[in-house]
Structures are given as C-alpha cells and as structure tokens.
Design an enzyme around this catalytic site. Sequence first.
Site, PDB file in Angstrom:
ATOM      1  N   TYR A  54      -6.837  -3.371  13.529  1.00  0.00           N
ATOM      2  CA  TYR A  54      -5.780  -3.531  13.445  1.00  0.00           C
ATOM      3  C   TYR A  54      -5.275  -5.136  14.228  1.00  0.00           C
ATOM      4  O   TYR A  54      -4.443  -5.818  13.259  1.00  0.00           O
ATOM      5  CB  TYR A  54      -5.308  -2.250  14.867  1.00  0.00           C
ATOM      6  CG  TYR A  54      -3.840  -2.876  15.990  1.00  0.00           C
ATOM      7  CD1 TYR A  54      -2.730  -3.376  15.147  1.00  0.00           C
ATOM      8  CD2 TYR A  54      -3.540  -4.840  16.772  1.00  0.00           C
ATOM      9  CE1 TYR A  54      -1.700  -3.650  15.294  1.00  0.00           C
ATOM     10  CE2 TYR A  54      -2.705  -5.047  17.246  1.00  0.00           C
ATOM     11  CZ  TYR A  54      -1.335  -4.460  17.211  1.00  0.00           C
ATOM     12  OH  TYR A  54      -0.214  -4.888  17.087  1.00  0.00           O
ATOM     13  N   PHE A  89       2.691  -9.709  24.168  1.00  0.00           N
ATOM     14  CA  PHE A  89       1.785  -9.619  24.698  1.00  0.00           C
ATOM     15  C   PHE A  89       1.963  -8.103  25.027  1.00  0.00           C
ATOM     16  O   PHE A  89       1.442  -6.787  23.715  1.00  0.00           O
ATOM     17  CB  PHE A  89       1.444 -10.076  25.865  1.00  0.00           C
ATOM     18  CG  PHE A  89       0.481 -11.518  25.998  1.00  0.00           C
ATOM     19  CD1 PHE A  89      -0.861 -11.603  26.062  1.00  0.00           C
ATOM     20  CD2 PHE A  89       0.896 -12.023  24.597  1.00  0.00           C
ATOM     21  CE1 PHE A  89      -1.072 -12.464  25.935  1.00  0.00           C
ATOM     22  CE2 PHE A  89       0.160 -13.755  25.082  1.00  0.00           C
ATOM     23  CZ  PHE A  89      -0.801 -13.304  24.678  1.00  0.00           C
ATOM     24  N   ASN A 145      -0.319   5.278  22.474  1.00  0.00           N
ATOM     25  CA  ASN A 145      -1.739   4.217  22.556  1.00  0.00           C
ATOM     26  C   ASN A 145      -1.125   3.747  23.704  1.00  0.00           C
ATOM     27  O   ASN A 145      -2.259   3.061  24.307  1.00  0.00           O
ATOM     28  CB  ASN A 145      -1.438   4.308  21.368  1.00  0.00           C
ATOM     29  CG  ASN A 145      -2.158   5.365  20.399  1.00  0.00           C
ATOM     30  OD1 ASN A 145      -3.234   5.497  19.955  1.00  0.00           O
ATOM     31  ND2 ASN A 145      -1.322   5.935  19.200  1.00  0.00           N
ATOM     32  N   ARG A 174     -12.474   2.515  25.957  1.00  0.00           N
ATOM     33  CA  ARG A 174     -11.522   2.828  24.222  1.00  0.00           C
ATOM     34  C   ARG A 174     -12.436   1.737  23.649  1.00  0.00           C
ATOM     35  O   ARG A 174     -12.256   0.726  23.639  1.00  0.00           O
ATOM     36  CB  ARG A 174     -10.370   2.402  24.241  1.00  0.00           C
ATOM     37  CG  ARG A 174      -9.741   3.494  24.357  1.00  0.00           C
ATOM     38  CD  ARG A 174      -8.367   3.577  24.963  1.00  0.00           C
ATOM     39  NE  ARG A 174      -7.309   2.876  25.005  1.00  0.00           N
ATOM     40  CZ  ARG A 174      -5.730   2.658  24.908  1.00  0.00           C
ATOM     41  NH1 ARG A 174      -5.567   3.114  24.331  1.00  0.00           N
ATOM     42  NH2 ARG A 174      -5.714   1.056  25.190  1.00  0.00           N
TER      43      ARG A 174
END
Length: 336
Positions: free
Chosen positions: A150, A179, A199, A293
């Site tokens: 990403y 942010f 997410n 993650r």
Amino acid sequence: MAQKVLLTGGAGFIGSHTYVELTKAGFDVVILDNFSNARRDVIDRLEVITAAPVTCYEGDVLDPEILARIFDSHKIDAVVHFAALKAVGESTQIPLDYIQTNVSGLLNLLQAMQPAGCRALVFSSTATVYGEPKVIPIPEDYPRSYSSPYAFTKLTCEQTLEQVAASDDSWAFGILRYFNPAGAHETGLIGEDPNDIPNNLMPYIAKVAMGELKQLSIFGDDYDTPDGTGVRDYIHVSDLARAHVLSLTALLENKKGHTVNIGTGQGYSVYDMLHAYERAVGRDLPYAVTQRRPGDVPTLVARPDMARDVLGFEAERGLDEMCESSWNWVSRRKNS
C-alpha cells in the site's frame, strides 16, 4: 460561475465529508465512485446535508471510458482524487490489486485530465510513505520509503506526480499526507462505514460498541511506545476534509504545488483510543491482544507546521470529539 471539481471516491468516508466541505465553499462537485467500499445511500444523505441534488457517476478510475465521458460532459477545473485501495494488511496479501487500482487509476485520471486542459489535482497520500521513521514528529522532508505494498503504491503515485509537474509547470498538485482520519459528520448522517471487518481502529471499536464484533483485537502490545501499543496521529475527518478545500483553493489561486502533512502533531495509542471511545459510550469495551499485523510501524505522528504555513490549516477537534461523533453516527445509523 462556480468552479467544477471531480471528486473520485466521493461516496467514501473521507470523500463524502470532503464533498460537504467543497460545496460549503462554493464548488460545483461531480462524484465518481464504484461503491466497492461505500453505500449508495450516502448520496441521499449528502443531498440532505447540503440541501441540493448530487451529481454522481457510478464507475471506476480504471475505466478510461467513464473518465472521458465525465470530462466531455463537464468543464472540470480541478480534481480531488480519493479512489484507491487503502488497507496496509490487505495490501500484503493482494499487492497486484493495489498496484493496479492505486497506480494505474492515477495514470488513467491524469491521461483524462490532460486533453481536457485540467491541470490541478489534490492527491490523497499517506504518512506510510515515511516508512518506519526515526524522527517523531515527522517533517515533510523526511526520506521516503515503504513497508507495505500500500505504501509503495502511494509513494509511486507521489513520484509520478512529481515527474509530471517537473515536465510541465502548468500542472499543480497538492499532495496531502494523511495521518489517521477518524470521527464522523456533526449531523450523524455520514461516517466511516466499511462493508466488511474494518481495517482502521475507530470503526473496529465502533462495531464492538454496537455488538457487531465480539471484541477489539489489539495487534501487538510490545512496540517501543509508552504503553506498548501503536501510536498514531488521529485527525477528525471534517478537519481533514477542510484541508482539501484549502489545498484545492491554493492550487487554483497560486498554480503552484505543495506537499504537506495533515495531522495534529499529537499521538494517541490504541489504548488511548479505546478508553476515549469508552467515555463516549459510557461503558467498558472488551478487547484482546493478538499478534502484530505485517506492515505496521510503532509510531506515526505528524509535524503539522507546513500545513499551517502553506495552507493556513490547523485541526480544530480532539480525540474525544472524534469518538463522540463516531458514536453519534453509528448509534443513529442503527436506529434509523
């Protein structure tokens, strides 16, 4: 006559709030959205908030034909580009999808803008282009890198815009490095509403508060941060939306590009967010710590000075207001 803006991804979380701020500022806005992560009734809700009809095309930035149709049908003065895939973890699983949507989508858009004589674009970038920064808060001139597909796509897009601008000074790009957007519109009519398991932290907590998810999963509590959980610079989505209006106005008036952080300069941990949301709902919420993650970094906090100096932008809302507005949105939605 009002200047006309194409808003890609305009039915999404940030896009819908930006639509409201753009119309409030007097722009005539055309939305393009494929509704892959937005609900169609957002358009109806925008019409209620703005008390005016919404012009919306259902389609994808990967489709050159619909982009050509929009630019042929409207004299577009500028573009605000949100349409993209945006989940760090997911991008590690399906990187090709992210590269196609985010990078090819921007290329298609620029290629549609060029023959139409449209040369101003505000680009939705991200703080993840700073990789795993060693300087906190992060200034805009910090070396860029990436720790996820990403982030790679967003960095590639930034570099593409820089190359295009260097080739022809008639182009002007506003690159806004977000942010962490959070919260919802003051009316409670629009907010973050992902179609599947979120997410982002706040909508995940919101679903726990609503009883739609059993508990909050905290992805790691062993980071080098004050309480071991990830620290982020959260900004109210309505403040972020207002930053886009200021960026677009600067591009159209000055014909010069800019790259700025859009944040508050204040970092909050996962536990800080959880406890603020608990204050908003008036009760404790269940959580469990699980493994980190892939692609996450310990701390991302903005140095916000340049946005103030270049755009006159400063955030006005704090964490409690973000949580209260989010809870107002999700609880109102359930009862509507």
